[in-house]
Write a protein that holds these residues in place. Structure first.
Motif, PDB file in Angstrom:
ATOM      1  N   ALA A  14      13.498  15.946   6.552  1.00 21.25           N
ATOM      2  CA  ALA A  14      12.596  14.797   6.566  1.00 21.25           C
ATOM      3  C   ALA A  14      12.100  14.515   7.979  1.00 21.25           C
ATOM      4  O   ALA A  14      10.935  14.156   8.184  1.00 21.25           O
ATOM      5  CB  ALA A  14      13.292  13.568   5.988  1.00 21.25           C
ATOM      6  N   ILE A  56       9.262  16.785   2.865  1.00 20.38           N
ATOM      7  CA  ILE A  56       9.962  15.948   1.885  1.00 20.38           C
ATOM      8  C   ILE A  56      10.422  16.754   0.663  1.00 20.38           C
ATOM      9  O   ILE A  56      10.954  16.175  -0.281  1.00 20.38           O
ATOM     10  CB  ILE A  56       9.082  14.763   1.424  1.00 20.38           C
ATOM     11  CG1 ILE A  56       7.853  15.263   0.647  1.00 20.38           C
ATOM     12  CG2 ILE A  56       8.691  13.887   2.586  1.00 20.38           C
ATOM     13  CD1 ILE A  56       7.106  14.144  -0.059  1.00 20.38           C
ATOM     14  N   CYS A  96      14.926   8.547   3.134  1.00 23.65           N
ATOM     15  CA  CYS A  96      14.212   9.556   3.944  1.00 23.65           C
ATOM     16  C   CYS A  96      12.861   9.951   3.347  1.00 23.65           C
ATOM     17  O   CYS A  96      12.104  10.710   3.966  1.00 23.65           O
ATOM     18  CB  CYS A  96      15.075  10.808   4.104  1.00 23.65           C
ATOM     19  SG  CYS A  96      16.515  10.566   5.177  1.00 23.65           S
ATOM     20  N   LYS A 115       9.324   9.994   2.832  1.00 25.01           N
ATOM     21  CA  LYS A 115       8.114   9.492   3.489  1.00 25.01           C
ATOM     22  C   LYS A 115       6.896  10.154   2.845  1.00 25.01           C
ATOM     23  O   LYS A 115       6.737  11.366   2.926  1.00 25.01           O
ATOM     24  CB  LYS A 115       8.125   9.811   4.987  1.00 25.01           C
ATOM     25  CG  LYS A 115       9.372   9.339   5.727  1.00 25.01           C
ATOM     26  CD  LYS A 115       9.444   7.830   5.807  1.00 25.01           C
ATOM     27  CE  LYS A 115      10.657   7.389   6.627  1.00 25.01           C
ATOM     28  NZ  LYS A 115      10.790   5.915   6.638  1.00 25.01           N
ATOM     29  N   THR A 116       6.065   9.349   2.221  1.00 21.03           N
ATOM     30  CA  THR A 116       4.949   9.926   1.463  1.00 21.03           C
ATOM     31  C   THR A 116       3.589   9.668   2.095  1.00 21.03           C
ATOM     32  O   THR A 116       2.563   9.980   1.502  1.00 21.03           O
ATOM     33  CB  THR A 116       4.941   9.351   0.029  1.00 21.03           C
ATOM     34  OG1 THR A 116       4.830   7.921   0.104  1.00 21.03           O
ATOM     35  CG2 THR A 116       6.200   9.723  -0.723  1.00 21.03           C
ATOM     36  N   ASP A 117       3.567   9.095   3.298  1.00 15.61           N
ATOM     37  CA  ASP A 117       2.279   8.753   3.904  1.00 15.61           C
ATOM     38  C   ASP A 117       1.410   9.986   4.173  1.00 15.61           C
ATOM     39  O   ASP A 117       0.179   9.904   4.128  1.00 15.61           O
ATOM     40  CB  ASP A 117       2.478   7.957   5.193  1.00 15.61           C
ATOM     41  CG  ASP A 117       3.417   8.640   6.167  1.00 15.61           C
ATOM     42  OD1 ASP A 117       4.374   9.284   5.714  1.00 15.61           O
ATOM     43  OD2 ASP A 117       3.190   8.535   7.386  1.00 15.61           O
ATOM     44  N   LYS A 146      10.221   1.952  -1.708  1.00 17.19           N
ATOM     45  CA  LYS A 146       9.477   3.219  -1.685  1.00 17.19           C
ATOM     46  C   LYS A 146       8.336   3.208  -2.706  1.00 17.19           C
ATOM     47  O   LYS A 146       7.262   3.755  -2.457  1.00 17.19           O
ATOM     48  CB  LYS A 146      10.431   4.389  -1.974  1.00 17.19           C
ATOM     49  CG  LYS A 146      11.440   4.619  -0.878  1.00 17.19           C
ATOM     50  CD  LYS A 146      10.764   4.934   0.452  1.00 17.19           C
ATOM     51  CE  LYS A 146      11.773   5.040   1.573  1.00 17.19           C
ATOM     52  NZ  LYS A 146      11.122   5.354   2.874  1.00 17.19           N
ATOM     53  N   GLU A 196       5.190   1.911  -1.362  1.00 16.64           N
ATOM     54  CA  GLU A 196       4.427   2.835  -0.519  1.00 16.64           C
ATOM     55  C   GLU A 196       3.562   3.776  -1.352  1.00 16.64           C
ATOM     56  O   GLU A 196       2.474   4.178  -0.939  1.00 16.64           O
ATOM     57  CB  GLU A 196       5.384   3.649   0.350  1.00 16.64           C
ATOM     58  CG  GLU A 196       6.173   2.816   1.360  1.00 16.64           C
ATOM     59  CD  GLU A 196       7.214   3.645   2.098  1.00 16.64           C
ATOM     60  OE1 GLU A 196       7.158   4.889   2.006  1.00 16.64           O
ATOM     61  OE2 GLU A 196       8.085   3.047   2.765  1.00 16.64           O
TER      62      GLU A 196
END
Length: 403
Positions: free
Chosen positions: A59, A64, A97, A99-101, A134, A137
């Protein structure tokens, strides 16, 4: 000339190829691939601690895929390992951990599906709250559906509200849809969580601007008492136009007045509730200057008058109703109120003095309307033994009549 251009293109191609195939370039690419593959190998071959390490480090490098593998593993093995502390730590690590940005849409869809499985499959409150963070997001329709299902089930069962439910409700404020609005609005109106009305209203108010049809449908399918609750709630929230549009208030009030005309007459208890609904509707229509309800407001006057004479409402409530009817009056309102003033005058003649609040409200409404049909009744007030304040109001109203 052309040969020079051709040579230039060929040289550039050769140079670019040389750079791409240079040892430094190949080393960098190989390092990345090696790092990624080593994390995958560590995850696949390692124990739980190794898997946690692989999730964390991959990550950090922007990958991911290992998080997603871990969440897949968690969903598959939850029944066997849910009580194992190391397993739970792996799941929490994978969630935190994730993170999908910068993730692709395919990865985001996969993440949303995995998170939904974790939320449904685990009863750990801390983990489920982390999942909600999450979900915020990603904000996918699958996530919205998950939250709608969770909250509506809580409402249906009337479960005590907890931090997780509050978190889900407030998340719907940001990503919810019309189904979210319907559930939260009903929970408020039905008093499912009376101690948490503030949170419910804060959550569904922003959604209301696109849910006028849902509000009207709910309103049409509840009894007079619940209709009155809805009107009072919407009235309060529309005081700030950013919460619920004022247009919705006017339409609801108009609908309530229209329906109430045909509802009076069954039992005194029901009539009392219907008249309370009419009073609230008149108040809202007057405040919103909802002239579309003017004809209806005048038509229900006889019903409200009957309720007053049956002592279902107070002098002050009846006086306010008359004031509100006059403020959005139709072309027939002046005649109706003039007729009522003549009735009050006859009572005064026979030593049955009407409520001062009521007679003043009638006189002031007639003055505001300016309908000349009120002339005889207003003039007669000045000859009767009314209190000075009433006589003075009649004289003022006479000066406002339009000829």
């Amino acid at each position: 000339m052309n040969s020079k251009k051709s040579f230039g293109k060929s040289f550039s191609t050769v140079l670019l190829t040389a750079l791409l195939l240079s040892p430094a370039s190949l080393f960098c690419q190989e390092s990345v691939n090696t790092a990624y593959s080593s994390y995958t190998i560590e995850y696949l071959k390692g124990n739980i601690q190794d898997k946690i390490h692989a999730v964390q480090n991959s990550a950090l490098n922007g990958d991911i895929s290992i998080c997603l593998k871990a969440l897949d593993f968690a969903a598959q093995e939850k029944e066997s390992l849910s009580s194992d502390q190391d397993f739970r730590l792996l799941v929490k690590t994978a969630v935190s951990c994730l993170k999908t940005d910068k993730a692709s849409q395919e990865e985001k869809d996969k993440a949303a599906a995995n998170l939904s499985q974790i939320f449904i499959g685990f009863d750990d409150g801390e983990l489920r709250i982390a999942v909600l963070d999450k979900i915020k997001e990603i904000s996918s329709q699958k996530s919205v559906n998950l939250l709608n299902s969770f909250v509506s089930d809580k409402i249906h069962r009337k479960d005590p509200i907890d931090d997780l439910t509050i978190k889900a409700i407030m998340l719907l404020k940001e990503i919810g849809d019309s189904n979210s609005f319907t559930s939260l609005f009903l929970a408020d109106i039905m008093d499912v969580w009376p101690q948490n009305k503030k949170e419910l209203r804060e959550a569904y108010s922003p959604l209301s601007k696109k849910c006028e049809n849902e509000i009207l449908t709910i309103f049409a399918n509840v009894d007079a008492e619940k209709k009155n609750n809805i009107l009072l709630t919407v009235k309060e929230l529309s005081a700030d136009g950013e919460k619920i549009p004022k247009k919705i208030c006017g339409e609801l009030a108009e609908n309530a007045l229209s329906e109430s005309i045909y509802s009076i007459g069954e039992t005194q208890e029901k009539n009392g509730k219907i008249i309370q609904l009419q009073l609230t509707s008149l108040q809202i229509a007057a405040e919103q200057k909802w002239t579309r309800a003017a004809k209806l407001a005048t038509e229900i006057f006889p019903q409200i008058r009957s309720g007053y004479e049956a002592k279902l409402i107070t002098d002050e409530q009846f006086a306010l109703a008359i004031q509100n009817i006059g403020s959005i009056g139709s072309d027939k309102t002046g005649k109706v109120l003039s007729s009522y003033l003549e009735f009050l005058n006859k009572g005064m003649e026979q030593n049955r003095a009407p409520s001062q609040a009521v007679v003043l409200s009638v006189i002031n409404a007639l003055g505001g309307l300016g309908d000349k049909t009120a002339f005889d009744g207003l003039l007669y007030v000045t000859y009767l033994n009314y209190p000075e304040a009433v006589v003075k109001a009649a004289k003022t109203a006479l000066t406002k009549l339009k000829w």
